[in-house]
Design a protein around this motif. Sequence first.
Motif, mmCIF file in Angstrom:
data_model
loop_
_atom_site.group_PDB
_atom_site.id
_atom_site.type_symbol
_atom_site.label_atom_id
_atom_site.label_comp_id
_atom_site.label_asym_id
_atom_site.label_seq_id
_atom_site.Cartn_x
_atom_site.Cartn_y
_atom_site.Cartn_z
ATOM 1 N N GLU A 59 54.696 -30.866 18.189
ATOM 2 C CA GLU A 59 54.154 -30.203 19.379
ATOM 3 C C GLU A 59 54.112 -31.163 20.555
ATOM 4 O OE1 GLU A 59 50.211 -27.611 20.709
ATOM 5 O OE2 GLU A 59 50.382 -28.468 18.688
ATOM 6 N N GLN A 60 53.765 -32.417 20.277
ATOM 7 C CA GLN A 60 53.697 -33.422 21.323
ATOM 8 C C GLN A 60 55.078 -33.636 21.955
ATOM 9 O OE1 GLN A 60 52.310 -37.175 19.877
ATOM 10 N NE2 GLN A 60 52.022 -38.049 21.910
ATOM 11 N N GLU A 61 56.116 -33.713 21.139
ATOM 12 C CA GLU A 61 57.479 -33.912 21.654
ATOM 13 C C GLU A 61 57.936 -32.714 22.492
ATOM 14 O OE1 GLU A 61 61.980 -34.799 19.896
ATOM 15 O OE2 GLU A 61 60.243 -34.580 18.551
ATOM 16 N N LYS A 62 57.596 -31.516 22.024
ATOM 17 C CA LYS A 62 57.979 -30.305 22.749
ATOM 18 C C LYS A 62 57.307 -30.228 24.123
ATOM 19 C CE LYS A 62 58.077 -25.281 22.237
ATOM 20 N NZ LYS A 62 57.708 -24.136 21.366
ATOM 21 N N ARG A 63 56.009 -30.576 24.168
ATOM 22 C CA ARG A 63 55.266 -30.548 25.439
ATOM 23 C C ARG A 63 55.843 -31.564 26.420
ATOM 24 N NH1 ARG A 63 49.789 -28.988 24.749
ATOM 25 N NH2 ARG A 63 49.351 -29.808 26.839
ATOM 26 N N LYS A 65 58.865 -32.739 26.536
ATOM 27 C CA LYS A 65 60.176 -32.279 26.981
ATOM 28 C C LYS A 65 60.049 -31.230 28.091
ATOM 29 C CE LYS A 65 64.500 -30.430 25.149
ATOM 30 N NZ LYS A 65 65.211 -29.936 23.928
ATOM 31 N N ASN A 66 59.127 -30.284 27.937
ATOM 32 C CA ASN A 66 58.916 -29.256 28.959
ATOM 33 C C ASN A 66 58.409 -29.858 30.268
ATOM 34 O OD1 ASN A 66 59.726 -27.233 27.238
ATOM 35 N ND2 ASN A 66 57.657 -26.764 26.523
ATOM 36 N N ILE A 67 57.500 -30.816 30.165
ATOM 37 C CA ILE A 67 56.952 -31.438 31.380
ATOM 38 C C ILE A 67 58.043 -32.218 32.115
ATOM 39 C CG2 ILE A 67 55.295 -33.121 32.263
ATOM 40 C CD1 ILE A 67 53.450 -32.317 29.924
ATOM 41 N N LYS A 68 58.886 -32.939 31.373
ATOM 42 C CA LYS A 68 59.975 -33.685 32.002
ATOM 43 C C LYS A 68 60.942 -32.746 32.725
ATOM 44 C CE LYS A 68 60.094 -37.818 29.085
ATOM 45 N NZ LYS A 68 60.895 -38.611 28.125
ATOM 46 N N LYS A 69 61.186 -31.589 32.112
ATOM 47 C CA LYS A 69 62.064 -30.607 32.743
ATOM 48 C C LYS A 69 61.481 -30.120 34.072
ATOM 49 C CE LYS A 69 64.467 -26.259 31.787
ATOM 50 N NZ LYS A 69 64.675 -25.163 30.805
ATOM 51 N N SER A 97 52.245 -29.308 42.401
ATOM 52 C CA SER A 97 51.720 -29.435 41.030
ATOM 53 C C SER A 97 52.193 -30.708 40.330
ATOM 54 C CB SER A 97 52.139 -28.217 40.203
ATOM 55 O OG SER A 97 53.545 -28.183 40.047
ATOM 56 N N GLU A 98 52.923 -31.569 41.030
ATOM 57 C CA GLU A 98 53.475 -32.766 40.391
ATOM 58 C C GLU A 98 52.372 -33.690 39.862
ATOM 59 O OE1 GLU A 98 56.608 -36.407 41.339
ATOM 60 O OE2 GLU A 98 55.893 -35.092 42.949
ATOM 61 N N VAL A 99 51.303 -33.872 40.629
ATOM 62 C CA VAL A 99 50.225 -34.786 40.223
ATOM 63 C C VAL A 99 49.606 -34.327 38.914
ATOM 64 C CG1 VAL A 99 48.004 -35.762 40.891
ATOM 65 C CG2 VAL A 99 49.783 -35.428 42.617
ATOM 66 N N GLU A 100 49.299 -33.039 38.830
ATOM 67 C CA GLU A 100 48.684 -32.528 37.605
ATOM 68 C C GLU A 100 49.638 -32.605 36.423
ATOM 69 O OE1 GLU A 100 45.603 -31.757 37.129
ATOM 70 O OE2 GLU A 100 45.099 -32.174 39.226
ATOM 71 N N LEU A 101 50.950 -32.422 36.671
ATOM 72 C CA LEU A 101 51.909 -32.527 35.581
ATOM 73 C C LEU A 101 51.955 -33.947 35.009
ATOM 74 C CD1 LEU A 101 54.917 -30.387 36.907
ATOM 75 C CD2 LEU A 101 53.467 -29.877 34.950
ATOM 76 N N ARG A 102 51.885 -34.946 35.893
ATOM 77 C CA ARG A 102 51.915 -36.330 35.416
ATOM 78 C C ARG A 102 50.635 -36.667 34.643
ATOM 79 N NH1 ARG A 102 56.332 -38.767 37.022
ATOM 80 N NH2 ARG A 102 57.414 -38.078 38.921
ATOM 81 N N LYS A 103 49.504 -36.123 35.086
ATOM 82 C CA LYS A 103 48.257 -36.316 34.334
ATOM 83 C C LYS A 103 48.365 -35.690 32.948
ATOM 84 C CE LYS A 103 45.118 -36.532 38.316
ATOM 85 N NZ LYS A 103 43.967 -35.880 38.976
ATOM 86 N N GLU A 104 48.930 -34.469 32.919
ATOM 87 C CA GLU A 104 49.082 -33.783 31.636
ATOM 88 C C GLU A 104 50.007 -34.562 30.708
ATOM 89 O OE1 GLU A 104 50.571 -29.436 29.899
ATOM 90 O OE2 GLU A 104 50.542 -29.839 32.060
ATOM 91 N N MET A 105 51.086 -35.144 31.278
ATOM 92 C CA MET A 105 52.026 -35.898 30.468
ATOM 93 C C MET A 105 51.362 -37.146 29.869
ATOM 94 S SD MET A 105 55.836 -37.066 31.525
ATOM 95 C CE MET A 105 56.986 -37.655 30.290
#
Length: 611
Positions: A59-63, A65-69, A97-105
């Motif tokens: 699940e971690q790898e899948k998440r 991958k989606n965030i990088k996309k 939304s880039e800032v929140e995506l990097r936090k999530e990653m």
Amino acid sequence: PAQQAAPKQEAAAPKAKAKAKAEPAPEVKAKAKAEPAPAPAPPAAAAEEGASSGLSPAEQEKRIKNIKKKLQQIEKLREREAKGDDLDWEAKDKIASEVELRKEMACVERGEEYTPPPVEVVVKAKAKAAPAAPAGPAGDGPEEPAGPLDLHTQARADALAPPPGDIGLLIDDETEKRFKNLQKKLRDIAKLWEQSKRDRLQEQKLMQEPGLIDEINVIRDKAEKLLLDRRAKFSAATAAKKAEPAFKPAPRPNLPAWQCNECGASGDMGDLIGGEGAMACFKCGGSALTHNIAKAAEEDDDGEDDGGDADQMASKKEKVECKDLKTARQKKAAPATKKEDSGPPTPASATWPELKEVLESGDRGVDQGRQKKAIEVSHAKDGAPYSEFDSVLLKCSFLTRIELKLPLGVLDSEAFQLYFPGALSDSLLELILKQNQMTMVPPGLQQLQRIRSIDLSHNAISVLPDADTWESISTSLELLDLSFNKLTAISPLAPLKKLSQLKLDANQLTSLEGISWNALAQLSSFSAAGNQITEIPEGVGDHAVALEWMEMSENKMTTIPTNIGELKKLKILNITGNPIKDQKIVKAAEKGCKDLKTYLSKIGGEKGKRR
């Protein structure tokens, strides 16, 4: 009594001592409050607990991958933004939304669950940045807000205002549909602000509001710019019309009906000898005659033509179309779920009977084989429904030929001048607007991307659109008729390079300056009779190699360029009614174009030898 109370006190003493031991003293209570809470569990224990409730490796790898996309998509949007492209509100939200995506990653890489901030936090942050509301009257307490503060009330009201004009005619139908859909979404959001409780999806819709407002304003600004530009040109043409002086043509001398070119005799038609088609001078018997047709005779001929046209129109009206020839597909009713504004206009929306007939012919485009692609409306007399322009015509994107003859002022109205050509810009090939007494050319003429033929003859046009208008249609326009107008200059026509036929008869021209003869390699027919032109430009003989027919009668030319004789394809050159000084040129022209070209070449050769 004292003896009786003593045993009771002795019995209660042990209970009081036990209670005192159970309850600490006030000093002990205060000390307990001041002491810090027990230390948290060691990091190792916390890690073990997080590992037990964290993400699985798959699940971690899948998440990740989606965030990088998503981050890659944002990088591409930033590149477009750097190039100056206009991004819609959805793209701008992705970039934000880039800032929140990097936090999530970062959280996912540590194996932790990421909890996004609630929507209310963002809305309240905007509310803090907004200016404080003025205090109410004395004695009134502050009102408690029912929810997040609505910061876009005025902007939303402005965005929901009606458009400045018909966006479908000013821009295109797709933009008009998009504008209506955006306004519908904005009205739905306005209803959400009125609710006291909202779920997460509704809160996300509220966050889309700024983007919707921005996109609506972009479409509105574009329509307003087009409308203001056309209105300015419309006003300029109207002002030029009011300022122009009344044109008074020079009086024509009373000429005899004929004049002999051999002996100089003249007279009426009854004085000639011979039969019809072989008339000759009664004095010398010569057949080289110059005929001067009276104006009254010309008017009589025009009247006969009009009568003939009227008979033809009457015969057309007598024709009855058999409606039983419609196929089953034509007779089949349109689906009930289909909206009227999602396709071509309906026959019921048109006011002109001719337009209704065209719309019915192909059942609104269902039967392309039977769809009429040309329309002719000829009603010069004022009266309903032709006293007003039918704007439905500008929505018929399948029409390739339009011919209109309407009451005075209809084609000068804003309904036509400001919104033409509408949906016709990609389909119209032939436009005929003759005999309408138009005083100006519609500014939207430049949007006709496939136009081949334009007939604006027999109107009252005094000023042509600027060169940019003609430049935009120069690659397709082949025939242009501007005869019988009030033009004094034709310099805006310089960009036209593909013309094969150009008519400028019966205007107020004094020269042919502005025509790019060196670019008109396909021009085969040119006429400018009945003007006040003083000379034929040298460029005609040098570059108009395809010219076959040239009409320059009734002007003020005193000579003809000798290089005209070098035009090998020229078959007809009419220069009658000009004060030519060299009478040999006049006699050669009367015999025919071949003799005229021979004489001009002879003169040109002699001048070359003298030089």
